[in-house]
Design an enzyme around this catalytic site. Structure first.
Site, PDB file in Angstrom:
ATOM      1  N   CYS A  93      -1.416  -3.174   5.515  1.00  0.00           N
ATOM      2  CA  CYS A  93      -0.192  -3.971   5.600  1.00  0.00           C
ATOM      3  C   CYS A  93       0.930  -3.482   4.672  1.00  0.00           C
ATOM      4  CB  CYS A  93      -0.532  -5.443   5.391  1.00  0.00           C
ATOM      5  SG  CYS A  93       0.687  -6.535   6.140  1.00  0.00           S
ATOM      6  N   ARG A 126       7.747 -13.799  11.830  1.00  0.00           N
ATOM      7  CA  ARG A 126       6.536 -13.312  11.146  1.00  0.00           C
ATOM      8  C   ARG A 126       5.378 -13.351  12.137  1.00  0.00           C
ATOM      9  NH1 ARG A 126       4.188 -12.221   6.395  1.00  0.00           N
ATOM     10  NH2 ARG A 126       6.227 -11.945   5.462  1.00  0.00           N
ATOM     11  N   HIS A 189      -5.886  -7.233   8.108  1.00  0.00           N
ATOM     12  CA  HIS A 189      -6.582  -7.839   6.975  1.00  0.00           C
ATOM     13  C   HIS A 189      -7.908  -8.347   7.535  1.00  0.00           C
ATOM     14  CE1 HIS A 189      -2.961  -7.989   4.439  1.00  0.00           C
ATOM     15  NE2 HIS A 189      -2.304  -8.355   5.516  1.00  0.00           N
TER      16      HIS A 189
END
Ligand code: GLN
Length: 245
Positions: A93, A126, A189
């Site tokens: 990320c 997002r 993640h």
């Protein structure tokens, strides 16, 4: 055999348990009777890349990324040589974004390492949720979780995989991550590796072969619980759920 894992800037980059990737690598080496040394490489530390077999760099906030810029400038030449020489890198990320030329966050442009010919720009939306890929690194789909505002353009670089569920590099559900030599950048993640043991072994095998020669092979481990959990996610979100945005 011993493998040295550098954990880059754990003081600035460690979102969503990304340090679990380091623990997973260490455990899977130890279960095979090998030794694993973990070096915490904090901001400002001198880094001897010649000692490293694997570098793991976790996700970070925009603030953490901005704080890292000056430290990154100092290690850039050695970091680049390590990548070009086939050094093994996992960057998640915020770290993935900084392998590229820049991350543009509104008015602020955060300078990246420029080791890969990629760049990232922040968007208003997002992207948060589960992310599943089909990837050449693993026979099983790769399962994880994304949470990023950045959209990453990888140009002619190879992606880590094709999105089966979720949003990925640009948010359009096309491709996710990047692979260059033994360096992987990804939005996954999870932490990524405990959820995807085959991907963990991809990194370990590359590192062992680089240090000890092509003849080294990893013994099989029983990954039954991990693969069952992985299979459940794939069944729920891809096989019977259909793709989602
Ligand atoms: N700041 C970056 C973004 O939101 C990276 C976030 C992260 O590492 N999860 O795009």
């Amino acid at each position: 055999m011993k493998v040295t894992i550098g954990h880059l800037y754990p003081d600035l980059f460690n979102l969503y348990g990304d340090s679990g990737n380091v623990q997973c690598m260490k455990k899977r080496l130890e279960w095979r009777g090998m030794e694993a040394e973990v070096l915490a490489l904090c901001a400002g530390d001198e880094i001897d890349f010649g000692k490293l077999d694997i570098l793991v760099w976790g996700g970070g906030s925009d603030k953490g990324q901005a704080l890292a810029v000056d430290y990154l400038k100092r290690i850039r030449p050695d970091f680049k040589n390590y990548v070009e020489d086939g050094g093994v890198v996992l960057a998640v990320c915020g770290a993935y974004q900084l392998l590229g030329k820049y991350y543009k966050a509104g008015e602020e442009v955060i300078e990246g390492l420029g080791i890969l010919d990629i760049y990232t720009e922040r968007s208003d939306e997002r992207l948060v949720g589960n992310l599943i890929l089909e990837s050449p690194l693993s026979a099983s789909p790769v399962v994880g979780f994304e949470n990023h505002a950045g959209r990453t353009i990888i140009g002619d670089c190879a992606p880590l995989g094709k999105v089966l569920y979720g949003r990925g590099n640009t948010g359009d559900g096309g491709y996710e991550g990047v692979v260059y030599k033994n360096t992987v950048g990804t939005y996954l993640h999870g932490p990524l590796l405990p959820k995807n043991p085959e991907v963990c072994d991809w990194f370990l095998e590359r590192a062992l072969k680089r240090r000890y020669g092509e003849g080294v092979n990893l013994t099989e481990l029983s990954d039954e619980p991990e693969l069952r959990a992985n299979g459940n996610m794939v069944e729920r979100l891809v096989t019977s759920g259909g793709r989602s945005r």
